[in-house]
Design a protein around this motif. Structure first.
Motif, PDB file in Angstrom:
ATOM      1  N   MET A   1     -12.902   1.009  -7.095  1.00  0.00           N
ATOM      2  CA  MET A   1     -13.222   0.758  -5.679  1.00  0.00           C
ATOM      3  C   MET A   1     -13.310   2.100  -4.969  1.00  0.00           C
ATOM      4  O   MET A   1     -12.473   2.977  -5.200  1.00  0.00           O
TER       5      MET A   1
ATOM      6  N   VAL B   1     -13.188   3.749  -1.267  1.00  0.00           N
ATOM      7  CA  VAL B   1     -12.841   3.431   0.118  1.00  0.00           C
ATOM      8  C   VAL B   1     -12.819   4.699   0.971  1.00  0.00           C
ATOM      9  O   VAL B   1     -12.761   5.809   0.446  1.00  0.00           O
TER      10      VAL B   1
ATOM     11  N   LYS C   1      -9.748  -6.547  -2.033  1.00  0.00           N
ATOM     12  CA  LYS C   1      -8.824  -6.245  -3.125  1.00  0.00           C
ATOM     13  C   LYS C   1      -8.298  -7.539  -3.771  1.00  0.00           C
ATOM     14  O   LYS C   1      -8.340  -7.693  -4.996  1.00  0.00           O
TER      15      LYS C   1
ATOM     16  N   ILE D   1      -7.664  -3.864 -10.777  1.00  0.00           N
ATOM     17  CA  ILE D   1      -8.443  -2.734 -10.257  1.00  0.00           C
ATOM     18  C   ILE D   1      -7.879  -1.474 -10.908  1.00  0.00           C
ATOM     19  O   ILE D   1      -6.682  -1.217 -10.844  1.00  0.00           O
TER      20      ILE D   1
ATOM     21  N   VAL E   1      -8.795   3.340  -7.363  1.00  0.00           N
ATOM     22  CA  VAL E   1      -9.224   3.279  -5.964  1.00  0.00           C
ATOM     23  C   VAL E   1      -9.389   4.713  -5.483  1.00  0.00           C
ATOM     24  O   VAL E   1      -8.414   5.451  -5.350  1.00  0.00           O
TER      25      VAL E   1
ATOM     26  N   VAL F   1      -4.524  -0.477   0.240  1.00  0.00           N
ATOM     27  CA  VAL F   1      -4.904  -0.426  -1.176  1.00  0.00           C
ATOM     28  C   VAL F   1      -4.087   0.653  -1.884  1.00  0.00           C
ATOM     29  O   VAL F   1      -3.578   1.573  -1.254  1.00  0.00           O
TER      30      VAL F   1
ATOM     31  N   VAL G   1      -4.225   3.616  -3.523  1.00  0.00           N
ATOM     32  CA  VAL G   1      -5.127   4.751  -3.783  1.00  0.00           C
ATOM     33  C   VAL G   1      -4.665   5.482  -5.052  1.00  0.00           C
ATOM     34  O   VAL G   1      -3.487   5.769  -5.212  1.00  0.00           O
TER      35      VAL G   1
END
Ligand code: GDP
Length: 301
Positions: free
Chosen positions: A105, A107, A210, A219, A222, A245, A247
């Motif tokens: 992901m 972001v 998420k 996941i 990130v 999230v 990270v």
């Protein structure tokens, strides 16, 4: 006020000179130390790290009685390198895990360079013979999906998107992960929206993206994208995103300009995750692995 003005004027001239020439001026008088401080501050290293560095350097100079600038310069460089921590793992997840694609992901606040980073990263991975799928979960900005799809076409990878502006980003992310699994891809890169002016909305939306992805797959990565030119704001952005999230890495974009991006040192510390990639321009080849040594050299040059 006059003193402040004088200091400001000096700090401007210090910027032009660069740190190394300051140190090479000879005697490390009070003025020289102030200039070193100012130079580190203008690299966005932050007050805390700057004070720590300069204090420990001053103590060391006093204790060891060093006066030659080459030694002091080497000490500063070593201290900075320790702060940046070259031992951190900076690999980006991009290989199949447990028989499924890696899920990445991306972001960050809008405008920092998320979509561009996804495109450039896709290109790097394709060059490594990876099968890549893109997911356009930034459905808020009308042109974002088009922009991502253009990158996809340029790089030769499929983009999963919705044709409807304002479509549910979580649904698009879900479809992207599903599509990547069906295609037996190595990795799916998911672009997301980041409207920081509406923090609650951002939290809700990103949190939902998420959760919905995780119904299908863990996941693996990130990546938080930070713009080197936004200075100290980067720390606040990192804090906000890491509330929602998990990270796992930082991408520092726009390092091709004059900004030194020293803020990532504070962000690395705060979040405990490494800078993994740097953006060095708008073109497809302008993404590079983060190089701690080169970064430190640029900070003090
Ligand atoms: P997003 O809103 O976060 O997806 O941001 P975009 O990917 O659309 O990028 C915003 C602007 O920054 C675009 O004009 C990009 O071309 C530009 N940009 C992105 N990365 C870099 C970089 O590393 N260097 C420079 N100079 N520009 C960049």
């Amino acid at each position: 006020l006059q003193r402040l003005r004088a200091r400001l004027a000096r700090s401007n001239s210090a910027m032009g000179q660069g740190l190394l020439s300051l140190l090479s001026r000879g005697g490390l008088d009070e003025q020289a130390w102030e200039d070193v401080e100012d130079t580190l501050l203008t690299s966005d290293l932050g007050v805390e790290a700057t004070n720590e560095l300069v204090d420990s350097l001053r103590t060391r100079v006093k204790v060891e009685g060093a006066t030659d600038e080459a030694t002091v310069r080497e000490w500063l460089r070593a201290d900075l390198l320790t702060l940046v921590d070259p031992s951190m793992d900076r690999e980006v997840a991009s290989s199949r895990v447990d028989g499924r694609p890696a899920v990445v992901m991306v972001v960050g606040v809008n405008g920092t360079g998320k979509t561009t980073t996804v495109g450039k990263l896709a290109r790097v991975l394709v060059a490594e013979d990876k099968d890549v799928v893109l997911g356009a979960a930034d459905t808020f900005r009308a042109a974002a999906a088009d922009q991502l799809q253009t990158w996809g076409e340029r790089v030769g990878v499929p983009t999963i998107r919705s044709d409807r502006e304002g479509a549910d980003p979580a649904a698009v992310a879900f479809d992207a992960v599903k599509g990547a699994a069906e295609a037996e891809a190595d990795v799916v890169l998911i672009d997301t929206a980041g409207r920081l002016h509406n923090k609650v909305g951002l939290m809700d939306e990103l949190g939902k993206v998420k959760r919905v992805i995780e119904k299908q797959s863990p996941i693996d990565e990130v990546l938080l994208v930070l713009d080197a030119t936004t200075g100290q704001n980067g720390l606040r952005q990192a804090e906000v995103f890491s509330e929602v999230v998990n990270v796992t890495g930082i991408v520092l974009t726009k390092l091709d300009g004059t900004a030194k991006g020293g803020i990532v040192v504070a962000v690395q510390r705060k979040l405990g995750v490494p800078v993994k990639l740097v953006g060095l321009g708008e073109g497809p080849d302008d993404l590079a692995p983060f190089d701690p040594e080169a970064f430190v050299d640029a900070l003090i040059s």
